[in-house]
Design an enzyme around this catalytic site. Structure first.
Site, PDB file in Angstrom:
ATOM      1  CG  PHE A 126      -2.176   0.806   1.188  1.00  0.00           C
ATOM      2  CD1 PHE A 126      -3.083   0.750   0.534  1.00  0.00           C
ATOM      3  CD2 PHE A 126      -1.934   2.277   1.758  1.00  0.00           C
ATOM      4  CE1 PHE A 126      -4.183   1.689   0.360  1.00  0.00           C
ATOM      5  CE2 PHE A 126      -2.938   3.279   1.703  1.00  0.00           C
ATOM      6  CZ  PHE A 126      -4.041   2.802   1.079  1.00  0.00           C
ATOM      7  CG  ASP A 195      -1.044  -1.412   7.306  1.00  0.00           C
ATOM      8  OD1 ASP A 195      -2.077  -1.795   7.587  1.00  0.00           O
ATOM      9  OD2 ASP A 195      -0.667  -0.650   6.489  1.00  0.00           O
ATOM     10  CE1 TYR A 220     -10.155   4.279   5.358  1.00  0.00           C
ATOM     11  CE2 TYR A 220      -8.864   5.694   7.062  1.00  0.00           C
ATOM     12  CZ  TYR A 220      -9.119   5.005   5.839  1.00  0.00           C
ATOM     13  OH  TYR A 220      -7.675   5.131   5.300  1.00  0.00           O
ATOM     14  CE  LYS A 221      -8.800   0.738   4.015  1.00  0.00           C
ATOM     15  NZ  LYS A 221      -7.210   0.775   4.172  1.00  0.00           N
ATOM     16  NE  ARG A 367     -10.546  -2.872  -3.152  1.00  0.00           N
ATOM     17  CZ  ARG A 367      -9.760  -2.044  -2.321  1.00  0.00           C
ATOM     18  NH1 ARG A 367      -8.914  -2.589  -1.706  1.00  0.00           N
ATOM     19  NH2 ARG A 367     -10.284  -0.938  -1.805  1.00  0.00           N
TER      20      ARG A 367
HETATM   21  C1  PLP Z   1      -6.452   2.012   4.201  1.00  0.00           C
HETATM   22  C2  PLP Z   1      -5.039   1.614   4.430  1.00  0.00           C
HETATM   23  C3  PLP Z   1      -4.228   2.593   5.123  1.00  0.00           C
HETATM   24  C4  PLP Z   1      -4.815   3.958   5.360  1.00  0.00           C
HETATM   25  O1  PLP Z   1      -3.826   4.797   5.991  1.00  0.00           O
HETATM   26  P1  PLP Z   1      -4.490   5.914   6.639  1.00  0.00           P
HETATM   27  O2  PLP Z   1      -3.119   6.839   7.022  1.00  0.00           O
HETATM   28  O3  PLP Z   1      -5.334   6.105   7.578  1.00  0.00           O
HETATM   29  O4  PLP Z   1      -5.106   7.128   5.298  1.00  0.00           O
HETATM   30  C5  PLP Z   1      -2.912   2.228   5.222  1.00  0.00           C
HETATM   31  N1  PLP Z   1      -2.338   0.983   4.808  1.00  0.00           N
HETATM   32  C6  PLP Z   1      -3.094   0.347   4.499  1.00  0.00           C
HETATM   33  C7  PLP Z   1      -2.393  -1.170   3.822  1.00  0.00           C
HETATM   34  C8  PLP Z   1      -4.430   0.518   3.912  1.00  0.00           C
HETATM   35  O5  PLP Z   1      -5.157  -0.455   3.298  1.00  0.00           O
END
Ligand code: PLP
Length: 408
Positions: A126, A195, A220-221, A367
């Site tokens: 990511f 993560d 938020y997921k 997705r």
């Molecule tokens: C959604 C997501 C994030 C989000 O990071 P924010 O700093 O909260 O915007 C980070 N890492 C991964 C792998 C994600 O899927």
């Protein structure tokens, strides 16, 4: 040929947690397959926010830091997230965004590793995870090294301070074997930071049993904390004494209200707090976390696997034009499936117009995410049958479906 619609009806009728869709404010006609990106709104959230805003803030004003226990929210919610990820309550705290927590924990790991500076990750991780390493590299504090999944173990040499991986890949849905990779990294003298953004609330996570050092995750997921909800951070108990991180804000001080000139870190994960916690966002997150904890992680995991397995099999039979790039084995993937098509963007937009919400990930991925708390098998069937219809009719070729918005 399987009658997938009948199969979906049968599975919905026997789904032990189907009633929990009613805990969310979701249009009955909506097939929401994007809860892995932004979770749905729990019905209890607006009332909770109203109570916090009018009652605790409006009436209680500043006394609510004590009387409504605002000050304890980061630890209280952290303790509720802990059992969802195989952690002890004292090992998890809610704070900031995932990105900021990555910064704190990558820095903390580097400070524990004398002489080692390499942070190892994989290309295609990511973006924020890779960018946060780059930021520290720019400060001369880290050295970024990327190795493909099958070359990660060989890349774990004496220079590697930290292995930073996303447990479930956001695009492909591939899931790492946390236990094995953590063990291999430890054997090479590296620490490990996982993560869990695409994992928590949907797949089995055992930080304790895997002997993980650090983790971060998203609110938020699958936790349904609302847009921009704070993230969480995990530090294994055995590291608490040596924990040190550079964002030494006053809320991570041992005694913030002593107003001392000198910083003294709070014990354990409390040190990971930096500034004043966002109480409205945290309150919304607590509702989402309570809901997930109430359903129970085992039931969520079991349904997540069945939903994705149903969809994978139905897609393979009904829509073979879109090959699935996620692993076939449900134990090796997260709660999502990714399909490749040259016109994935247009197909995704055309699906949205038919109230089937998935998302597009550049360059060519459609997705579909399966938030087990509220996705129905019938929703999965809708995605498959609408895709079939869009391809047969060519309706996805309408020009409006090719227009790109800022957020995809
Ligand atoms: C959604 C997501 C994030 C989000 O990071 P924010 O700093 O909260 O915007 C980070 N890492 C991964 C792998 C994600 O899927």
């Amino acid at each position: 040929m399987t009658d997938w619609q009948a199969e979906a009806e049968r599975l919905d009728a026997s789904d032990p947690i189907s009633k929990h869709r009613g805990d969310f404010l979701l249009d009955d006609a909506l097939a929401y397959l994007d809860g892995n990106s932004l979770g749905a709104l729990p019905k209890a959230t607006p009332d909770r926010i109203d109570k916090v805003v009018r009652g605790e803030w409006g009436d209680g004003l500043i006394s609510s830091w004590n009387t409504a226990s605002w000050i304890d929210l980061p630890q209280r919610i952290g303790a509720k997230i802990a059992p969802l990820v195989g952690a002890q309550p004292s090992e998890v705290v809610v704070a900031d965004s995932v990105s900021v927590n990555l910064f704190k924990l990558i820095s903390a790991a580097l400070l524990m590793q004398d002489g080692r500076k390499v942070v190892l990750s994989e290309p295609g991780n990511f973006p924020t995870d890779l960018y946060m390493i780059e930021g520290l590299e720019g400060q001369g504090l880290a050295e970024r090294r990327l190795a493909d999944r099958d070359a990660l173990e060989d890349a774990l040499d004496d220079d590697v301070a930290l292995l930073l991986l996303t447990h479930v890949h956001y695009k492909s849905g591939e899931m790492f074997d946390m236990k094995r990779l953590t063990r291999v990294a430890h054997q090479a003298g590296a620490l490990v930071l996982w993560d869990l953004s695409h994992s928590v609330g949907a797949v089995p996570v055992d930080l304790g049993g895997s002997n993980a050092d650090f983790a971060v995750g998203c609110g938020y997921k699958y936790l349904n904390g609302g847009p921009g909800a704070p993230g969480f951070a995990f530090v294994a108990q055995r590291h608490h004494d040596r924990l040190q991180q550079p964002l030494s804000g006053w809320m991570g001080h041992k005694a913030p209200f002593a107003f001392s000139d000198d910083y003294e870190p709070a014990p354990g994960v409390d040190q990971l707090l930096c500034g004043t916690p966002p109480i409205l966002s945290m309150s919304a997150l607590e509702v989402g976390v309570d809901l997930m904890a109430g359903i129970g992680i085992d039931a969520l995991v079991a349904k997540s696997r069945e939903l994705s397995e149903f969809t994978r099999a139905a897609m393979a039979q009904m829509v073979p034009e879109l090959p699935c790039i996620s692993p076939d084995d449900p134990a090796s993937r997260g709660s999502q499936l990714s399909f490749r098509h040259e016109h994935a963007y247009e197909l995704c937009q055309a699906l949205i117009a038919r109230k089937v919400i998935g998302d597009f990930r550049a360059l060519d991925i459609l997705r579909l995410g399966f938030a087990p708390a509220y996705v129905r098998y019938a929703d999965c069937w809708r995605a498959v049958s609408e895709l079939r219809d869009l391809l047969d009719s060519g309706e996805w070729k309408k020009p409006q479906y090719a227009q790109r918005a800022k957020v995809t």
